[in-house]
Scaffold this motif. Structure first.
Motif, PDB file in Angstrom:
ATOM      1  N   PRO A  48       0.826  -1.215   0.000  1.00 14.66           N
ATOM      2  CA  PRO A  48       0.000   0.000   0.000  1.00 14.66           C
ATOM      3  C   PRO A  48       0.859   1.264   0.000  1.00 14.66           C
ATOM      4  CG  PRO A  48      -0.002  -1.018   2.173  1.00 14.66           C
ATOM      5  CD  PRO A  48       0.752  -1.946   1.269  1.00 14.66           C
ATOM      6  N   ASN A  49       0.237   2.399  -0.175  1.00 13.81           N
ATOM      7  CA  ASN A  49       0.972   3.658  -0.164  1.00 13.81           C
ATOM      8  C   ASN A  49       1.706   3.832   1.160  1.00 13.81           C
ATOM      9  OD1 ASN A  49       0.288   4.542  -2.717  1.00 13.81           O
ATOM     10  ND2 ASN A  49      -1.655   5.412  -2.012  1.00 13.81           N
ATOM     11  N   LYS A  53       8.115   1.196  -0.830  1.00 16.33           N
ATOM     12  CA  LYS A  53       8.517   0.712  -2.152  1.00 16.33           C
ATOM     13  C   LYS A  53       9.455   1.682  -2.855  1.00 16.33           C
ATOM     14  CE  LYS A  53       4.212   0.536  -3.598  1.00 16.33           C
ATOM     15  NZ  LYS A  53       3.529   1.071  -2.393  1.00 16.33           N
ATOM     16  N   GLU A 169       5.571   2.163 -10.028  1.00 18.63           N
ATOM     17  CA  GLU A 169       4.136   2.385 -10.252  1.00 18.63           C
ATOM     18  C   GLU A 169       3.830   2.718 -11.726  1.00 18.63           C
ATOM     19  OE1 GLU A 169       1.857   2.013  -7.894  1.00 18.63           O
ATOM     20  OE2 GLU A 169       2.886   2.286  -5.980  1.00 18.63           O
ATOM     21  N   HIS A 201       0.848  -0.854  -6.352  1.00 20.26           N
ATOM     22  CA  HIS A 201      -0.181  -1.141  -5.360  1.00 20.26           C
ATOM     23  C   HIS A 201      -1.456  -1.620  -6.062  1.00 20.26           C
ATOM     24  CE1 HIS A 201      -1.163   2.969  -6.603  1.00 20.26           C
ATOM     25  NE2 HIS A 201      -2.409   2.659  -6.293  1.00 20.26           N
TER      26      HIS A 201
END
Ligand SMILES: Nc1ncnc2c1ncn2[C@@H]1O[C@H](COP(=O)(O)OP(=O)(O)O)[C@@H](O)[C@H]1O
Ligand SMILES: [Mg+2]
Length: 320
Positions: A48-49, A53, A169, A201
């Protein structure tokens, strides 16, 4: 067992702390993470945010330094610089000078990354074609859609023909068509033998693309491995819907496979994956029609949400 493949990325006990509050307080963004990426795979770094990452990817790219732990790419410590010629990188929010055209920006990056001068034009045309932007090569980036910009970003990452590509992303903020286009590009990279490391995500893309994943939640790895194992292939069940089931068959199926459901003319039977063939043979043999066969499995989303919830519960528990 598969033949052992080269380790393209190796991360061991990586810790990253950021100073916050005028440098007085420290925030631990990575809490001793370890994972590896193997040659030729599409690896999903999923979380998740705020999970860590981008921080990890920046360390791998040598843009920021780890507080402790080790990381290497293509067998070289990330502190070295030589290996970067063999690595492509698409940052999370790439910034492109919007008055340049697609062709101009790729020329710029080709020069920057040391593509030999006589090669530049041919390389740029190949890339424009490869990412499907040849038709828009002379339009300014200002006029590009988000999906087109993301494809320029991927072309930029490939300009020096790297063997490994890191994408932060790549699908976020795109509409379904834009996402499909990027997915197709990633699959083509894979088909050409390149290793792809992807932060994301977006779970549906992970299921469609990735060979292996590492799931990171709040700076800690919660799972690393093949995606089918994560989804629990062995526990899969399948729903089979039949029509024209006579009472004799219904009774036989109920006895063999347990409770069966029904809606009007239709009869529904849930069986383990390995029992599907037997069920179909019996049903067809008894003159029933097969309306649908639907494999069922735990969705990545449900497992992912429970991992996040668990991490949250740990945080709130006393003593932490
Ligand atoms: N330069 C920074 N200074 C302070 N905190 C940061 C910095 N960069 C990232 N963080 C924090 O580290 C955590 C991980 O961020 P990030 O790696 O960007 O997550 P992700 O890419 O998974 O969304 C977040 O809590 C974020 O706020
Ligand atoms: Mg990020």
């Amino acid at each position: 067992m598969s033949v052992s493949r080269e380790e393209i990325v190796r991360v061991e006990g990586l810790v990253k702390e950021f100073r916050t509050g005028m440098g007085i307080r420290r925030k631990r963004a990575l809490d001793g993470i370890s994972f590896r990426v193997l040659e030729g795979e599409i690896f999903g770094f999923v979380g998740p945010n705020g999970a860590g990452k981008t921080t990890t990817l920046k360390i791998l790219m040598g843009l920021i330094f780890a507080t402790s732990g080790r990381a290497s790419v293509l067998g070289h410590d990330v502190g070295e610089t030589e290996f970067r010629r063999r690595v492509g990188f698409l940052p999370e929010n790439p910034y492109f000078y919007e008055f340049l055209t697609g062709r101009e920006i790729l020329r710029f990056y080709a020069k920057l990354s040391g593509v030999a001068k006589p090669e530049i034009e041919r390389r740029v045309e190949t890339l424009l074609d490869w990412v499907g932007l040849a038709h828009a090569a002379d339009a300014r980036l200002r006029t590009y859609s988000k999906g087109m910009l993301q494809r320029v970003g991927i072309a930029q990452a490939l300009v020096h023909d790297p063997s490994v590509v890191f994408l932060d992303e790549p699908m976020s903020g795109l509409d379904p068509i834009g996402r499909k286009e990027i997915r197709d590009l990633i699959l083509r990279l894979h088909a050409e033998g390149k290793t792809v490391f992807m932060n994301t995500h977006i779970l549906s893309d992970v299921e469609l693309l990735c060979d292996r994943v590492a799931i990171i939640v709040k700076g800690a790895i919660r799972y690393e491995g093949r995606i089918e194992e994560f989804l629990g292939v062995d526990e899969r069940s399948t729903d089979v819907v039949l029509s024209r089931v006579d009472p004799g068959l219904a009774a036989a199926l109920e006895e063999r496979f347990g409770a069966i459901g029904g809606r009007g003319e239709l009869v529904e039977v849930r069986v383990a994956e390995k029992e599907v063939r037997e069920l179909l043979d019996r049903a067809l043999g008894a003159g029933a029609n097969v309306v649908s066969v639907t494999p069922h499995r735990a969705s990545l989303e449900s497992i992912f949400l429970s991992a996040v919830a668990e991490a949250g519960a740990r945080d709130r528990s006393p003593g932490r």
